[in-house]
Scaffold this active site. Structure first.
Site, PDB file in Angstrom:
ATOM      1  N   LYS A 177      60.150 -41.633 -81.775  1.00 55.17           N
ATOM      2  CA  LYS A 177      61.171 -41.911 -81.540  1.00 55.17           C
ATOM      3  C   LYS A 177      60.967 -43.122 -81.240  1.00 55.17           C
ATOM      4  O   LYS A 177      60.806 -44.137 -80.176  1.00 55.17           O
ATOM      5  CB  LYS A 177      62.093 -41.058 -80.270  1.00 55.17           C
ATOM      6  CG  LYS A 177      63.444 -41.259 -80.540  1.00 55.17           C
ATOM      7  CD  LYS A 177      64.054 -41.212 -79.530  1.00 55.17           C
ATOM      8  CE  LYS A 177      64.591 -42.412 -78.207  1.00 55.17           C
ATOM      9  NZ  LYS A 177      64.781 -43.693 -78.927  1.00 55.17           N
ATOM     10  N   GLU A 252      52.816 -47.434 -70.716  1.00 58.49           N
ATOM     11  CA  GLU A 252      52.965 -49.094 -70.701  1.00 58.49           C
ATOM     12  C   GLU A 252      53.972 -49.696 -70.825  1.00 58.49           C
ATOM     13  O   GLU A 252      54.906 -49.938 -71.203  1.00 58.49           O
ATOM     14  CB  GLU A 252      51.871 -49.288 -72.291  1.00 58.49           C
ATOM     15  CG  GLU A 252      51.283 -50.555 -72.090  1.00 58.49           C
ATOM     16  CD  GLU A 252      52.396 -52.111 -72.209  1.00 58.49           C
ATOM     17  OE1 GLU A 252      52.776 -52.426 -71.291  1.00 58.49           O
ATOM     18  OE2 GLU A 252      52.129 -52.184 -73.421  1.00 58.49           O
ATOM     19  N   CYS A 286      55.926 -57.711 -72.488  1.00 57.55           N
ATOM     20  CA  CYS A 286      55.774 -57.271 -71.316  1.00 57.55           C
ATOM     21  C   CYS A 286      54.557 -58.222 -70.569  1.00 57.55           C
ATOM     22  O   CYS A 286      54.014 -58.633 -69.646  1.00 57.55           O
ATOM     23  CB  CYS A 286      55.292 -55.498 -71.223  1.00 57.55           C
ATOM     24  SG  CYS A 286      53.543 -56.053 -72.428  1.00 57.55           S
ATOM     25  N   GLU A 387      61.479 -57.805 -63.666  1.00 59.98           N
ATOM     26  CA  GLU A 387      61.391 -57.824 -64.705  1.00 59.98           C
ATOM     27  C   GLU A 387      62.578 -58.867 -65.857  1.00 59.98           C
ATOM     28  O   GLU A 387      63.250 -58.013 -66.161  1.00 59.98           O
ATOM     29  CB  GLU A 387      60.503 -57.373 -65.716  1.00 59.98           C
ATOM     30  CG  GLU A 387      60.502 -57.760 -67.044  1.00 59.98           C
ATOM     31  CD  GLU A 387      59.125 -56.560 -67.698  1.00 59.98           C
ATOM     32  OE1 GLU A 387      58.331 -56.882 -68.322  1.00 59.98           O
ATOM     33  OE2 GLU A 387      59.759 -54.975 -67.674  1.00 59.98           O
TER      34      GLU A 387
HETATM   35  N1  LIG Z   1      56.695 -52.903 -71.447  1.00 60.71           N
HETATM   36  C1  LIG Z   1      57.477 -53.310 -72.782  1.00 60.71           C
HETATM   37  O1  LIG Z   1      56.702 -53.593 -73.280  1.00 60.71           O
HETATM   38  C2  LIG Z   1      58.188 -53.251 -72.529  1.00 60.71           C
HETATM   39  C3  LIG Z   1      60.067 -53.325 -71.055  1.00 60.71           C
HETATM   40  N2  LIG Z   1      60.596 -53.455 -71.232  1.00 60.71           N
HETATM   41  C4  LIG Z   1      61.826 -53.151 -70.463  1.00 60.71           C
HETATM   42  O2  LIG Z   1      62.855 -52.616 -70.020  1.00 60.71           O
HETATM   43  C5  LIG Z   1      63.814 -52.780 -69.816  1.00 60.71           C
HETATM   44  C6  LIG Z   1      65.293 -52.651 -70.631  1.00 60.71           C
HETATM   45  O3  LIG Z   1      64.165 -52.090 -72.260  1.00 60.71           O
HETATM   46  P1  LIG Z   1      65.824 -51.009 -72.746  1.00 60.71           P
HETATM   47  O4  LIG Z   1      66.286 -51.652 -74.190  1.00 60.71           O
HETATM   48  O5  LIG Z   1      66.494 -50.042 -71.708  1.00 60.71           O
HETATM   49  O6  LIG Z   1      64.409 -49.881 -73.489  1.00 60.71           O
HETATM   50  P2  LIG Z   1      64.084 -49.143 -72.517  1.00 60.71           P
HETATM   51  O7  LIG Z   1      62.361 -49.934 -72.287  1.00 60.71           O
HETATM   52  O8  LIG Z   1      63.982 -48.095 -71.458  1.00 60.71           O
HETATM   53  O9  LIG Z   1      63.068 -47.611 -73.734  1.00 60.71           O
HETATM   54  C7  LIG Z   1      62.037 -47.669 -74.116  1.00 60.71           C
HETATM   55  C8  LIG Z   1      61.868 -46.071 -74.940  1.00 60.71           C
HETATM   56  O10 LIG Z   1      62.376 -44.987 -74.464  1.00 60.71           O
HETATM   57  C9  LIG Z   1      63.310 -44.609 -74.447  1.00 60.71           C
HETATM   58  N3  LIG Z   1      64.104 -43.714 -73.166  1.00 60.71           N
HETATM   59  C10 LIG Z   1      64.960 -44.949 -72.254  1.00 60.71           C
HETATM   60  N4  LIG Z   1      65.127 -43.693 -71.090  1.00 60.71           N
HETATM   61  C11 LIG Z   1      64.436 -42.359 -71.843  1.00 60.71           C
HETATM   62  C12 LIG Z   1      63.997 -41.357 -71.174  1.00 60.71           C
HETATM   63  N5  LIG Z   1      64.921 -40.811 -70.051  1.00 60.71           N
HETATM   64  N6  LIG Z   1      63.769 -40.038 -72.214  1.00 60.71           N
HETATM   65  C13 LIG Z   1      62.983 -40.524 -73.043  1.00 60.71           C
HETATM   66  N7  LIG Z   1      62.955 -41.844 -73.642  1.00 60.71           N
HETATM   67  C14 LIG Z   1      63.403 -43.183 -73.008  1.00 60.71           C
HETATM   68  C15 LIG Z   1      63.783 -45.690 -75.198  1.00 60.71           C
HETATM   69  O11 LIG Z   1      65.110 -44.940 -75.955  1.00 60.71           O
HETATM   70  P3  LIG Z   1      66.424 -45.794 -76.444  1.00 60.71           P
HETATM   71  O12 LIG Z   1      66.853 -46.033 -77.957  1.00 60.71           O
HETATM   72  O13 LIG Z   1      67.817 -44.933 -76.119  1.00 60.71           O
HETATM   73  O14 LIG Z   1      66.499 -47.077 -76.194  1.00 60.71           O
HETATM   74  C16 LIG Z   1      63.591 -46.262 -75.822  1.00 60.71           C
HETATM   75  O15 LIG Z   1      62.721 -45.390 -77.181  1.00 60.71           O
HETATM   76  C17 LIG Z   1      63.523 -54.538 -70.536  1.00 60.71           C
HETATM   77  O16 LIG Z   1      64.625 -55.469 -70.197  1.00 60.71           O
HETATM   78  C18 LIG Z   1      62.094 -54.936 -70.386  1.00 60.71           C
HETATM   79  O17 LIG Z   1      62.141 -55.091 -68.606  1.00 60.71           O
HETATM   80  C19 LIG Z   1      61.749 -53.349 -72.408  1.00 60.71           C
HETATM   81  C20 LIG Z   1      61.082 -53.419 -73.640  1.00 60.71           C
HETATM   82  C21 LIG Z   1      59.813 -53.277 -73.539  1.00 60.71           C
HETATM   83  O1  LIG Z   2      55.572 -54.321 -75.907  1.00 56.02           O
HETATM   84  C1  LIG Z   2      54.846 -54.899 -74.421  1.00 56.02           C
HETATM   85  O2  LIG Z   2      55.953 -56.176 -74.085  1.00 56.02           O
HETATM   86  C2  LIG Z   2      53.433 -55.324 -75.203  1.00 56.02           C
HETATM   87  O3  LIG Z   2      52.476 -54.285 -74.870  1.00 56.02           O
HETATM   88  C3  LIG Z   2      53.017 -56.160 -75.923  1.00 56.02           C
HETATM   89  O4  LIG Z   2      52.980 -55.449 -77.680  1.00 56.02           O
HETATM   90  C4  LIG Z   2      52.388 -56.287 -78.378  1.00 56.02           C
HETATM   91  C5  LIG Z   2      51.628 -57.366 -77.912  1.00 56.02           C
HETATM   92  O5  LIG Z   2      50.149 -57.702 -78.438  1.00 56.02           O
HETATM   93  C6  LIG Z   2      51.784 -57.078 -76.534  1.00 56.02           C
HETATM   94  O6  LIG Z   2      51.409 -57.568 -75.306  1.00 56.02           O
END
Ligand SMILES: NC(=O)C1=CN([C@@H]2O[C@H](COP(=O)(O)OP(=O)(O)OC[C@H]3O[C@@H](n4cnc5c(N)ncnc54)[C@H](OP(=O)(O)O)[C@@H]3O)[C@@H](O)[C@H]2O)C=CC1
Ligand SMILES: O=C(O)[C@@H](O)[C@@H]1OC[C@H](O)[C@H]1O
Length: 484
Positions: A177, A252, A286, A387
């Site tokens: 998804k 992650e 990230c 973040e």
């Molecule tokens: N670790 C990383 O690499 C990342 C971190 N982030 C951080 O997250 C913040 C916000 O990101 P946001 O846009 O809200 O997206 P999320 O990171 O929260 O979403 C990631 C995925 O999880 C899904 N999801 C969210 N909530 C649930 C749930 N309760 N059950 C199952 N699936 C779920 C989302 O669906 P949906 O399509 O509805 O959003 C999406 O597919 C960013 O500002 C950043 O700080 C964001 C991206 C990557």
């Molecule tokens: O989701 C992220 O921000 C990281 O896992 C990111 O995905 C591909 C990049 O190489 C990572 O740092």
């Protein structure tokens, strides 16, 4: 929009078929805020159908030899490379990174399939002697079964590959998804997988919202493993939901990487890298440099050179070959960063460059944000703790190594840290002292896919890449093999 890799109608990809869903939802171009196309908005029932399709086909996929599965992965890698330009343009259109960054992302996606294909002839499992005569003990590596993969918007193609390649190499089937803002890359890649010989039902992509569709996928007893990249908030919700079925979860999540510059560092390199590690993908990685700590002796010079470096990076149309900075992914993400900056200024922060939407008619629509440096704040400031995930960098002076490490470790996150020093002994001390899952010394990322990418604390559990990442997709069966 002319992308032949995408289906001609809003559809999910289940059991090798493009299927309409109960609803649709628009996808927007971050550079213009215009609607690009509509995609299917699927719900829990369609999610269960996708899991069932995956379940039905998984056993026959796992029965193939690993050499056969490896051949399929290599074919997927080749097909991704053959379609690199269209895929890169899809990434730019839905996510907003520059075309150069997007080509790199697609190259990385292909390499993940190539890399995990090399697991085709690896030794697998363990053979032990028994306490009894005429008996052998085998600990076999087996696929988990059906993997639910939930991906974010910042690397819509690379993260598809990061999850799908190891999962299917290990003999699992996948229901993926993608994030609602960036569903197109995953849909295109699902079609590519099918064209390259992945059997129907082994890779399914279903689009819809996290709290409804995503939650239902996680809670379903048909999900044998859940792997997620995304926010810490989403990770916590998913972990709680998976508890009901005791489904293993790999998370992650977010990061708050410190970037330490000591007084014996190569200043040219530190300045260039501090900016690059902040601005990559418009600050939406990230591993990005989220807070920079600089030895007081070199602080003023560092800040003035950093401001010069950041100011040179001017946002421009991400499809342009010369663009170095695209827009942020969405209005919500733009607003989040803008609000963080406003509160930072209200708390006493000083903007040394940038500050928000750039001037010019071309930036009036879309989610553009200038490279921004903020000074005058301490470690308790919200912008130094949360973040931010945008091109905004707080810089803080430190008295010495010990203070730098203490401030760096004073965080709830624990994914990535950077340290710049000219002394090997200091570098090695920092590697020991920094409480993070990955530490970069005198260099920036991206990480290498045969290593391991996993965060500590609120940055996650489990992780991706390399042998350690691969093992998440396996479970173990002990066999007492009597042969009297
Ligand atoms: N670790 C990383 O690499 C990342 C971190 N982030 C951080 O997250 C913040 C916000 O990101 P946001 O846009 O809200 O997206 P999320 O990171 O929260 O979403 C990631 C995925 O999880 C899904 N999801 C969210 N909530 C649930 C749930 N309760 N059950 C199952 N699936 C779920 C989302 O669906 P949906 O399509 O509805 O959003 C999406 O597919 C960013 O500002 C950043 O700080 C964001 C991206 C990557
Ligand atoms: O989701 C992220 O921000 C990281 O896992 C990111 O995905 C591909 C990049 O190489 C990572 O740092």
């Amino acid at each position: 929009m002319n992308f032949p890799l995408l289906p001609g109608k809003p559809a999910i990809f289940v059991a090798g078929q493009w299927i309409s869903a109960s609803g649709t939802r628009p996808v927007l171009n971050p550079a213009t805020a215009e609607v690009v196309t509509e995609v299917a908005e699927a719900g829990p029932e369609e999610g269960e159908d996708a899991l069932l399709a995956a379940h039905r086909t998984q056993r026959s996929w796992a029965r193939r030899s690993s050499v056969e599965r490896g051949e399929v992965l290599r074919a997927v890698a080749d097909a991704i490379r053959e379609n690199q330009e269209e895929l890169a343009r899809i990434v730019v259109t839905e996510q907003g990174k520059t075309i150069g960054e997007a080509r790199g992302e697609i190259g990385g996606a292909a390499t993940w399939f190539d890399y995990y294909a090399t697991y085709d002839r690896r030794s697998s499992g363990t053979v032990l002697p028994s306490e009894r005569p005429n008996e052998q003990l085998l600990i076999r590596d087996e696929p988990c079964g059906v993997v639910t993969a939930i991906t974010p918007w910042n690397f819509p193609a690379a993260l598809f590959a990061r999850k799908v390649a190891p999962a299917i190499m290990a003999g699992n089937a996948v229901v993926l998804k993608p994030h609602e803002d960036t569903p197109l890359s995953a849909l295109a890649l699902a079609g590519i997988c099918a064209g390259a010989g992945v059997p129907d039902g082994v890779v399914n992509v279903i689009t819809g919202s996290g709290p409804t569709l995503g939650d239902a996928l996680v809670r379903s007893p048909r999900s044998d493993l859940v792997t997620v990249t995304g926010s810490t908030r989403a990770g916590k919700e998913i972990l709680a939901a998976a508890a009901a079925t005791v489904t293993p979860v790999s998370l992650e999540l977010g990061g708050k990487a410190p970037f330490i510059v000591l007084d014996d560092a190569d200043l040219d390199r530190a300045v260039t890298d501090a900016a690059a590690a902040r601005l990559w993908n418009c600050g939406q990685v990230c591993t990005c440099n989220e807070r920079t700590y600089v030895h007081r002796e070199i602080y003023d010079e560092f800040v003035s050179r950093l401001v010069e470096e950041m100011s040179r990076v001017v946002p421009a149309d991400p499809m342009s070959e010369t663009s170095r900075l695209g827009p942020k992914v969405s209005e919500a993400e733009w607003r989040k960063v803008r609000d963080y900056l406003d509160r930072a200024v209200a708390a006493g922060g000083e903007i040394a460059c940038g500050g928000g939407r750039p001037d010019g008619a071309e930036f009036e629509r879309g989610h553009w944000f200038e490279p921004t440096v903020v000074t005058g704040l301490g470690n308790d400031a919200e912008i130094v703790r949360d973040e931010v995930f945008g091109p905004v960098l707080p810089v803080i002076p430190v008295d010495d190594y010990e203070q730098a490490v203490d401030l760096a470790n004073d965080t709830d996150y624990g994914l990535t840290a950077y340290v710049y020093t000219g002394a090997l002994s200091t570098a090695m001390r920092a590697v020991d002292d920094l409480s993070f899952g990955e530490v970069y010394v005198n260099r920036v990322g991206p990480e290498q896919l045969h290593a391991f990418h996993g965060g500590w604390n609120l940055s996650g559990m489990g992780g991706d890449d390399g042998e350690h990442g691969y093992r998440r997709y396996l479970r173990h069966k002990t066999v007492y093999l009597g042969h009297d």
